[in-house]
Design an enzyme around this catalytic site. Sequence first.
Site, PDB file in Angstrom:
ATOM      1  N   ASP A 129      30.632   4.367  28.762  1.00 31.45           N
ATOM      2  CA  ASP A 129      31.423   5.771  28.361  1.00 31.45           C
ATOM      3  C   ASP A 129      32.864   4.692  29.449  1.00 31.45           C
ATOM      4  OD1 ASP A 129      32.854   6.811  31.881  1.00 31.45           O
ATOM      5  OD2 ASP A 129      30.405   6.963  31.452  1.00 31.45           O
ATOM      6  N   GLU A 147      36.358  18.133  35.134  1.00 28.92           N
ATOM      7  CA  GLU A 147      35.505  18.194  36.119  1.00 28.92           C
ATOM      8  C   GLU A 147      36.827  18.469  38.030  1.00 28.92           C
ATOM      9  OE1 GLU A 147      35.414  14.214  37.219  1.00 28.92           O
ATOM     10  OE2 GLU A 147      35.626  13.518  34.920  1.00 28.92           O
TER      11      GLU A 147
END
Length: 256
Positions: free
Chosen positions: A60, A152
């Site tokens: 990613d 997150e």
Amino acid sequence: MASKKKKKKLSWFIFFILLIGSGLMLFFGIRWYLYYRVATIYYPAFNIPIPKKYMIHGIDVSRYQDLVAWEEVKEMEDQDIKLGFAFIKATEGIGNRDIQFKRNWRRTKKAGIIRGAYHFFLATKDGKTQAENFIKTVDLDKNDLPPVLDVELTYGVSHDKIRTEVKEWLDVAEAYYGVRPIIYTNIDFYTKVLGDDFDDYPLWIAHYHQPGKPRIKRSWVFWQHSEEGRVNGIKSKVDFNVFNGDSTDFKNLLIN
């Protein structure tokens, strides 16, 4: 004299406790190391150990990887490992767009790499507007991965509020794209903040330095197992991921 004897006994007791503690730490440390070595293989070209038993690997990226030469990424191979997919940061919050997204999005497809786009969630902003930012930026095609919500950080916002806004983002994105989004987070955040309210969503979980699988009870589809990888065509370190399934499972996950 009695005081000296007591101090001596106390010193021996403390020494004994420390000795036992050190022995246990050494035992479990060696045990973990041996298990880690058995469950992973070190790949010099990628500069990291990679978990065994997984067929499909990917990375990613965001603007922090700067200009990526995707043809080199596609061609890279170390022993039996090639990179088959890439998640690309698209948006953040209510108005930010990753400056490398359009380039990465276009060139991954041209290079023949399965692509997915993710949104970095800001808990201080409402979910609907954040989803609209993502939708305005990302056109998903056939054989792309489902949209991803990266959540997150709490930024001091209550857990109830975060869950409400996360659900709003997921609902808006699912209604628009016609496919259930994937949630990306780490184990601590999922357990303490999201909880079991989102167990029916596909999960991409971050958990580093684990030997065979992430330590989470629920099912997961992607595991980000390292942030220290090296890949041809990318100047900086990059996150590595595995898919939890075979090629048929992977194909079934893609947008059709």
